[in-house]
Design a protein around this motif. Structure first.
Motif, PDB file in Angstrom:
ATOM      1  N   ARG A   1       0.937  -1.086   0.063  1.00 46.29           N
ATOM      2  CA  ARG A   1      -0.253   0.060   0.119  1.00 46.29           C
ATOM      3  C   ARG A   1       0.826   1.259   0.151  1.00 46.29           C
ATOM      4  O   ARG A   1       0.643   2.185   0.669  1.00 46.29           O
ATOM      5  CB  ARG A   1      -1.108  -0.006   1.204  1.00 46.29           C
ATOM      6  CG  ARG A   1      -1.887  -1.167   1.097  1.00 46.29           C
ATOM      7  CD  ARG A   1      -2.979  -1.061   2.325  1.00 46.29           C
ATOM      8  NE  ARG A   1      -3.998  -2.166   1.736  1.00 46.29           N
ATOM      9  CZ  ARG A   1      -3.993  -3.293   2.603  1.00 46.29           C
ATOM     10  NH1 ARG A   1      -3.318  -3.445   3.414  1.00 46.29           N
ATOM     11  NH2 ARG A   1      -4.870  -4.267   2.194  1.00 46.29           N
ATOM     12  N   SER A   2       1.722   1.361  -0.923  1.00 44.61           N
ATOM     13  CA  SER A   2       2.857   2.385  -0.888  1.00 44.61           C
ATOM     14  C   SER A   2       2.266   3.598  -1.591  1.00 44.61           C
ATOM     15  O   SER A   2       1.174   3.571  -2.532  1.00 44.61           O
ATOM     16  CB  SER A   2       4.141   1.944  -2.040  1.00 44.61           C
ATOM     17  OG  SER A   2       4.697   1.102  -1.104  1.00 44.61           O
ATOM     18  N   LYS A   3       2.436   4.723  -1.143  1.00 44.13           N
ATOM     19  CA  LYS A   3       1.638   6.031  -1.440  1.00 44.13           C
ATOM     20  C   LYS A   3       2.635   7.053  -1.868  1.00 44.13           C
ATOM     21  O   LYS A   3       3.861   7.178  -1.599  1.00 44.13           O
ATOM     22  CB  LYS A   3       0.829   6.559  -0.341  1.00 44.13           C
ATOM     23  CG  LYS A   3      -0.316   5.370   0.158  1.00 44.13           C
ATOM     24  CD  LYS A   3      -0.832   6.000   1.425  1.00 44.13           C
ATOM     25  CE  LYS A   3      -1.690   4.888   1.903  1.00 44.13           C
ATOM     26  NZ  LYS A   3      -1.005   3.479   2.350  1.00 44.13           N
TER      27      LYS A   3
ATOM     28  N   ARG B   1      -7.003   1.639  -0.370  1.00 43.36           N
ATOM     29  CA  ARG B   1      -6.090   0.548   0.236  1.00 43.36           C
ATOM     30  C   ARG B   1      -5.908  -0.584  -0.418  1.00 43.36           C
ATOM     31  O   ARG B   1      -5.254  -1.684  -0.249  1.00 43.36           O
ATOM     32  CB  ARG B   1      -6.834   0.250   1.606  1.00 43.36           C
ATOM     33  CG  ARG B   1      -6.648   1.353   2.833  1.00 43.36           C
ATOM     34  CD  ARG B   1      -7.166   0.927   4.279  1.00 43.36           C
ATOM     35  NE  ARG B   1      -6.833  -0.573   4.474  1.00 43.36           N
ATOM     36  CZ  ARG B   1      -5.876  -0.825   5.149  1.00 43.36           C
ATOM     37  NH1 ARG B   1      -4.827   0.151   5.538  1.00 43.36           N
ATOM     38  NH2 ARG B   1      -5.460  -2.093   5.315  1.00 43.36           N
TER      39      ARG B   1
ATOM     40  N   THR C   1       1.421   2.104   5.467  1.00 42.92           N
ATOM     41  CA  THR C   1       2.331   2.212   4.222  1.00 42.92           C
ATOM     42  C   THR C   1       3.702   1.746   4.410  1.00 42.92           C
ATOM     43  O   THR C   1       4.470   2.039   5.153  1.00 42.92           O
ATOM     44  CB  THR C   1       2.328   3.838   3.748  1.00 42.92           C
ATOM     45  OG1 THR C   1       1.083   4.288   3.559  1.00 42.92           O
ATOM     46  CG2 THR C   1       3.014   3.826   2.531  1.00 42.92           C
TER      47      THR C   1
ATOM     48  N   LEU D   1       6.055   5.864   1.499  1.00 46.00           N
ATOM     49  CA  LEU D   1       5.549   7.057   1.200  1.00 46.00           C
ATOM     50  C   LEU D   1       6.533   8.174   0.713  1.00 46.00           C
ATOM     51  O   LEU D   1       7.426   8.407   1.214  1.00 46.00           O
ATOM     52  CB  LEU D   1       4.746   7.756   2.434  1.00 46.00           C
ATOM     53  CG  LEU D   1       4.343   9.111   2.348  1.00 46.00           C
ATOM     54  CD1 LEU D   1       3.069   8.906   1.372  1.00 46.00           C
ATOM     55  CD2 LEU D   1       3.725   9.605   3.502  1.00 46.00           C
TER      56      LEU D   1
ATOM     57  N   ILE E   1       4.611   3.961   8.828  1.00 49.34           N
ATOM     58  CA  ILE E   1       4.961   4.148   7.548  1.00 49.34           C
ATOM     59  C   ILE E   1       6.593   3.932   7.640  1.00 49.34           C
ATOM     60  O   ILE E   1       7.227   4.171   8.181  1.00 49.34           O
ATOM     61  CB  ILE E   1       4.973   5.867   7.235  1.00 49.34           C
ATOM     62  CG1 ILE E   1       3.708   6.215   7.199  1.00 49.34           C
ATOM     63  CG2 ILE E   1       5.835   6.178   5.893  1.00 49.34           C
ATOM     64  CD1 ILE E   1       3.466   7.909   7.207  1.00 49.34           C
TER      65      ILE E   1
END
Length: 453
Positions: A246-248, A371, A396, A399, A418
């Motif tokens: 779930r990298s953002k 997600r 995450t 990020l 994170i």
């Protein structure tokens, strides 16, 4: 000439193991590439007992053998050249050939750097060896002796972390994915040919039921999988779970997002968009629709090619799998606006299909769709404001933040959910040996103990 698929043996403590029970390893077009031996539960337990009895190589020998294995991996192993191997991996996994080639170099480099990488994880106050303690001090030691690895098949590069366990003196049992067992088979063979004994590292293909036996029978386990695997193992202290990333990406109003489109696109489709470090959501303070439109335009320019094509980027799948992934995305579209084209599945001549990139626009930062992580370049563009806070950005793997706000960066850097923070133009998939991925693997494998002399 025989047209029978090649046999891919298990690699046990007594050498190659050819079993009666096999599993087919298939091309994305449906043809069978190899028949993989499937180790029964009794054999798994016997192999783990033998690994536990074995003594590790001295540290210098381990590091030298790892470096030699990395070099051999890019040569010829068991009569199979690197080019032949990479084409098999490409056909089985659907990962584009240029991506597979980059992964081969990464595996070789990780093997060469494994000794340095684990040293970067060692606490500065802990000695590597008790003999280095003069009067009193801490020594870094293994928590246990045998590590089981339940490996995925989405990308060859997932086989780099467990090399660090060998560098630390663990004996390692790898359970390969039946989707793509060629990479771990080649890597274990190269390790054995370079100085690691058969009782140091084994390859034990199993069915799903016996995979649990492997994780339970080992001292520690490294397990990859989706949310169901996370739920199964997450409360166990002897299992390290590598679940969805779930990298953002975060784009704030104090930085012009137009200057960073190349990095955003690379974050989404680098590695073919199949890895946990690929960006699956972009949070935008400002005009989220404009960002979505530009991403759809740029990602739409990526050519659709068969995975063996030299210009291929996008992953390929068996046709039914591609349609199932598309159906999963479509099930969420009543709650999102698809900005990219609607015909995502492109059937390949001869069988299989490629999925075109997908860009979908959500209406709020807390939308649950942000997600969702799918195994191809699929990105959710999400409106975000300071009033939303950092909550939607939590949990995450990586990020990448485009902001000049020091207070916001401090909050993101201090958030333990994170795992990695990239500030500015660094794609979410940037990794190198020595940098923690989801923490250092050695944090799970090692501990410090006091020694008084």
């Amino acid at each position: 000439m025989s047209t029978e698929p090649a046999r891919l043996d298990a690699l046990g403590v007594r050498g190659p193991l050819r079993t009666v029970r096999t599993a087919d390893v298939s091309d994305v077009d449906g043809s069978v590439l190899a028949r993989l031996s499937v180790a029964p539960a009794l054999s798994v337990k016997q192999n783990l007992k033998a690994l536990r009895r074995a003594q590790p190589l001295p540290r210098a020998g381990r590091i030298a053998a790892l470096a030699a294995a990395g070099e051999l991996f890019t040569g010829t192993v068991d009569g199979v050249t690197l080019d032949e191997h990479e084409r098999l991996v490409c056909r089985a996994s659907g990962v584009a050939l240029p991506v597979v080639r980059a992964a081969s170099r990464a595996i070789a480099n990780s093997a060469a750097c494994a000794g340095d990488a684990v040293e970067k994880a060692r606490p500065v106050s802990s000695a590597q060896d008790w003999r280095n303690v003069r009067d009193e001090g801490a020594v870094w030691v293994r928590r246990a002796e045998v590590l089981a690895v339940l490996a995925p098949g989405n990308h060859p590069g997932t086989h780099t972390p467990w090399l660090e366990a060998l560098a630390l003196g663990y004996r390692v049992a790898v359970r390969p994915s039946q989707r793509e067992p060629f990479t771990p088979h080649r890597l274990v063979s190269a390790l054995r040919a370079s100085g690691f004994g058969d009782d140091q590292v084994v390859l034990l293909p199993t069915d799903h039921a016996t995979a649990g036996t492997l994780a339970d029978a080992a001292d520690l386990a490294l397990v990859y999988g989706g949310d169901d695997i996370v739920a199964k193992y997450d409360t166990r202290g002897d299992v390290l779970v590598q679940g969805p990333g779930r990298s953002k990406i975060l784009l704030t109003a104090d930085d012009d997002w137009r200057d960073h489109v190349d990095t955003i696109v690379d974050s989404v489709c680098g590695f073919g968009g199949t890895a946990c470090v690929n960006a699956s959501a972009v949070f935008v303070e400002g005009d989220a629709a404009a960002v979505a439109q530009e991403l759809a335009r740029r990602l739409g320019e990526i050519p659709v090619r068969p995975p063996l094509d030299e210009a291929a980027v996008l992953p390929a799948f068996p046709l039914d799998r591609a349609k199932a992934i598309e159906a999963r995305l479509n099930s969420e579209l009543p709650h999102a606006q698809l900005i990219s084209g609607e015909d995502l599945v492109v059937e390949l001549e001869g069988g299989g299909a490629v999925l075109r990139p997908a860009v979908a626009l959500l209406d709020r930062a807390t939308a649950p769709q942000a997600r969702i992580e799918l195994p191809f370049p699929c990105v959710w563009v999400v409106p975000w404001s300071r009033s939303d806070g950092t909550g939607p950005l939590r949990n995450t793997l990586t990020l990448t933040a485009f902001t000049t706000d020091p207070g916001l960066l401090t909050e993101l850097a201090g958030d333990g959910s994170i795992s990695n923070l990239h500030i500015g133009d660094h794609p979410t998939h940037h990794m190198r040996p020595g940098l923690p991925h989801d923490g250092h693997l050695a944090e799970f494998l090692m501990k410090s103990k006091s020694v008084l002399r």
